[in-house]
Scaffold this motif. Structure first.
Motif, short mmCIF file in Angstrom:
data_model
loop_
_atom_site.label_atom_id
_atom_site.label_comp_id
_atom_site.label_asym_id
_atom_site.label_seq_id
_atom_site.Cartn_x
_atom_site.Cartn_y
_atom_site.Cartn_z
N PHE A 16 -47.61 -13.50 29.15
CA PHE A 16 -46.43 -13.07 29.10
C PHE A 16 -46.87 -11.80 29.24
N ARG A 69 -48.07 -11.44 32.82
CA ARG A 69 -46.49 -11.70 33.42
C ARG A 69 -45.65 -10.18 34.06
N GLN A 124 -37.89 -23.06 29.60
CA GLN A 124 -36.47 -21.86 29.67
C GLN A 124 -35.65 -22.01 30.73
N LEU A 151 -40.56 -17.54 37.40
CA LEU A 151 -41.54 -19.00 36.85
C LEU A 151 -42.02 -18.39 37.75
N GLU A 191 -42.74 -21.95 29.69
CA GLU A 191 -42.59 -21.06 30.71
C GLU A 191 -41.25 -22.09 31.36
N GLU A 200 -34.77 -16.87 34.76
CA GLU A 200 -36.49 -16.43 34.47
C GLU A 200 -37.29 -16.82 35.60
#
Length: 307
Positions: free
Chosen positions: A274, A277, A57, A199, A54, A197
């Protein structure tokens, strides 16, 4: 480096430490204990992989980060099956274990892995929709950005029918599959992410580090986790066969069901994380239109404590 991140990494390393000690010292312990020790190391490595992927990214394409993560995460499955295949060259009794692990892995992935991700994502999406007062959906619309992954899955699905038609897996066919995956990695690296993204948890702590420190941390976590998985695969494979004999359980059954479950645990854990999330970039139903302007804004995603 933040203390919170150090504590989480240290906890994962502590769980994996017994496997390292047993492997390096050559300590003789019962087969059942071997399964537990090295299985725990594989699961702990899965968390390190998830955090590193993650955070990666922030520096590379999200699709490429997931593809690289997938390569590392399936190492235990491949390592166990390759070990059985290698042993079968000198011990024909191991041929059945190679076939058992391969078929068991595919059965577990299609029958449990994919449905698990969809169910988790649906539950999170429904919870988010109720919190926002929106109607819930009984399905997960895929974003347009998923066309690349779906296209390659469709292509490889069609190519898979070549195996039963030929009745064998030619070496050239294996090379072709590898080239298709390399092509996918290249295309993923060229793809541009439509949204940035966001996080959470340890991945956010890594992402907030300075660029050089962040990249070094990500690479280090990848290397450590992959090394732990590779070091744990062989002893775990041998322990399965020995445990079946000592416990009076069919070794074929253990290899077909328990081995894939342990070796694919990183994939299941990472995929479920994921899905939990459920950011708007991955679940389009979490993006709604504002009636007054018609503009889109991300919905509230459910964040969960990872560890």
């Amino acid at each position: 480096m933040p203390a919170a991140l150090l504590r989480r990494v240290a906890l994962c390393l502590a769980i994996a430490a017994p496997a390292v000690i047993v492997r390096l010292s050559g300590l003789e312990i019962p087969p059942l204990a071997v399964m537990l020790v090295f299985g725990a190391a594989i699961v702990a490595s899965a968390f390190l992989l998830a955090w590193a992927a993650e955070a990666a990214q922030k520096d590379i394409s999200g699709a490429l980060a997931i593809a690289i993560l997938a390569v590392i995460a399936v190492l235990p499955e491949y390592a166990v099956d390759l070990y059985y295949a290698f042993r079968s060259g000198t011990d024909p009794t191991y041929e059945q274990y190679a076939a058992a692990n391969m078929t068991g892995s595919n059965r577990l992935l299609l029958g449990f892995g994919w449905p698990l991700v969809v169910i988790v994502a649906l539950l999170v999406a429904r919870k988010t929709a109720k919190a926002e007062g929106r109607p819930t959906l009984g399905y997960l619309p895929l974003p347009r950005g998923s066309r690349l992954e779906i296209g390659f899955l469709a292509l490889l699905g069609l190519l898979a029918f070549v195996i039963p038609v030929l009745g064998q897996i030619p070496f050239a066919f294996g090379v072709l599959l590898v080239l298709v995956f390399v092509w996918y990695l290249w295309r993923s690296g060229q793809a541009e992410s439509e949204t940035e993204e966001e996080l959470v948890g340890p991945a956010r702590l890594i992402g907030d580090l300075p660029q050089k420190t962040r990249r070094a941390t990500v690479i280090g976590l990848f290397v450590v986790a992959a090394s732990l998985i590779l070091a744990s695969a062989e002893p775990f494979a041998d322990a399965l066969v020995e445990s079946g004999s000592s416990l009076g359980i069919d070794s074929f059954f253990l290899v077909q069901w328990l081995a894939p479950l342990a070796s694919e645990a990183p994939e299941f854990i990472i995929a479920a994380m994921f899905a939990l999330r459920a950011p708007s970039s991955r679940c389009p139903q979490l993006i709604r239109r504002r009636p007054e302007t018609g503009r889109r804004r991300p919905g509230v995603s459910v964040e969960t404590d990872r560890f």
